[in-house]
Design an enzyme around this catalytic site. Structure first.
Site, PDB file in Angstrom:
ATOM      1  N   CYS A 156     105.965 124.298  58.585  1.00 18.42           N
ATOM      2  CA  CYS A 156     104.743 123.704  58.025  1.00 18.42           C
ATOM      3  C   CYS A 156     103.528 124.303  58.723  1.00 18.42           C
ATOM      4  O   CYS A 156     103.245 125.480  58.563  1.00 18.42           O
ATOM      5  CB  CYS A 156     104.807 122.189  58.138  1.00 18.42           C
ATOM      6  SG  CYS A 156     103.481 121.334  57.269  1.00 18.42           S
ATOM      7  N   ASP A 213     107.454 122.059  46.323  1.00 21.07           N
ATOM      8  CA  ASP A 213     106.494 121.724  47.373  1.00 21.07           C
ATOM      9  C   ASP A 213     105.134 121.459  46.736  1.00 21.07           C
ATOM     10  O   ASP A 213     104.483 122.382  46.243  1.00 21.07           O
ATOM     11  CB  ASP A 213     106.405 122.880  48.371  1.00 21.07           C
ATOM     12  CG  ASP A 213     105.620 122.536  49.624  1.00 21.07           C
ATOM     13  OD1 ASP A 213     104.707 121.693  49.539  1.00 21.07           O
ATOM     14  OD2 ASP A 213     105.917 123.107  50.683  1.00 21.07           O
ATOM     15  N   HIS A 245     108.766 120.156  50.054  1.00 21.09           N
ATOM     16  CA  HIS A 245     108.238 120.515  51.367  1.00 21.09           C
ATOM     17  C   HIS A 245     109.135 119.916  52.454  1.00 21.09           C
ATOM     18  O   HIS A 245     109.767 118.880  52.255  1.00 21.09           O
ATOM     19  CB  HIS A 245     106.809 119.969  51.514  1.00 21.09           C
ATOM     20  CG  HIS A 245     106.111 120.430  52.744  1.00 21.09           C
ATOM     21  ND1 HIS A 245     105.634 121.709  52.886  1.00 21.09           N
ATOM     22  CD2 HIS A 245     105.805 119.783  53.898  1.00 21.09           C
ATOM     23  CE1 HIS A 245     105.059 121.835  54.076  1.00 21.09           C
ATOM     24  NE2 HIS A 245     105.167 120.676  54.709  1.00 21.09           N
TER      25      HIS A 245
END
Length: 277
Positions: A156, A213, A245
């Site tokens: 991330c 995502d 995600h």
């Protein structure tokens, strides 16, 4: 923050224990890696304005280990990131995850993402890249790491930084970016995004992204792919069509075992292919 205050703060900063408050409750299926055969735990990394905490895991015997810098999500170096370093150490790597937000605040103690985001927004990319250089220097001088076998991987927030650090430090042999943001509005603190450095990248980076995502649109992934075509890096991007995600985060509902395991095997193969083993 005044310099003296900041120095005092990072001098007393400690590594998070357990999982970050903002990610509770923790999934019952969370992966746990023990420390048998390892030296693992908190260390202090000398940086320009003091020291920052980091979590280091390395085989208990041997030397000249390949190095993996492990870059966290916005939750910092909590238990999940620490576990990942132990997974690498079990495979013969010196893995180290520096706490890159300590000057701005202790994100592990915050209970919501909305509280964390303003802190992360204050973290300058230049500070992060400098801290990673210092972490690498420590790994070589103090932890028996091999500077010629250096990899970086991040998740991330750390995925975005993986691309940027690969551009910053050409000594990196391989990078793997897990769903890091690729496109964004430039600011004084975050002046560039991966798409801005893609065409000049020389380090091979493997990007692992989720087709579902909602925070990283597929069109930005395709934009990055297109920019990479003109680079000499031989970087690649894999998209898992059904993955959301944070599909690698085994402590969260977003975890997808099939895609996570495939991505991990691709990471190991990428490191091996590019001489980090």
């Amino acid at each position: 923050m005044k310099e003296i205050t900041r120095r005092k703060f990072i001098a007393t900063a400690t590594l998070a224990t357990g999982f970050a408050l903002a990610v509770q409750p923790i999934s019952a299926g969370v992966i746990t890696t023990d420390t048998k055969g390892l030296v693992a735990g908190a260390v202090k990394i000398p940086v320009k304005d003091g020291e920052i905490p980091a979590y280091r895991a390395v085989p208990a015997s041997g030397e000249n280990f390949p190095i993996v810098l492990v870059l966290p999500e916005i939750f910092g170096v909590h238990e999940h990131i620490q576990d990942i370093t132990r997974r690498f150490a079990k495979l013969g790597y010196l893995a180290i995850a520096p706490e890159l937000f300590v000057r701005q605040g202790d994100v592990s103690k915050l209970s919501s993402i909305d509280e964390i985001r303003p802190i992360i927004a204050k973290v300058p990319d230049a500070q992060v890249l400098s801290d990673l250089d210092a972490t690498l220097n420590w790994a070589v001088k103090s932890a028996k790491g091999n500077a010629n076998k250096l990899a970086v991987t991040g998740f991330c927030w750390g995925g975005r930084i993986t691309w940027l650090y690969a551009a910053h430090n050409p000594k990196v042999k391989a990078g793997v970016a897990w769903y890091g943001r690729l496109v964004g509005d430039a600011t004084q603190l975050q002046p560039k995004y991966p798409v801005d450095i893609a065409s000049k990248l020389t380090v091979p980076v493997l990007g692992l992204y989720g087709g579902q995502d909602t925070g990283i649109p597929i069109d930005t992934v395709e934009q990055m792919r297109d920019r990479l075509k003109s680079s000499s890096s031989k970087s690649e991007i894999i998209v898992y069509p059904d993955a959301p995600h944070a599909f690698f985060a085994d402590y969260r509902p977003s975890y997808r075992e099939t895609e996570a395991k495939d991505g991990w095997q691709r990471l190991l193969a990428w490191f091996k292919k590019n001489g980090v083993q």
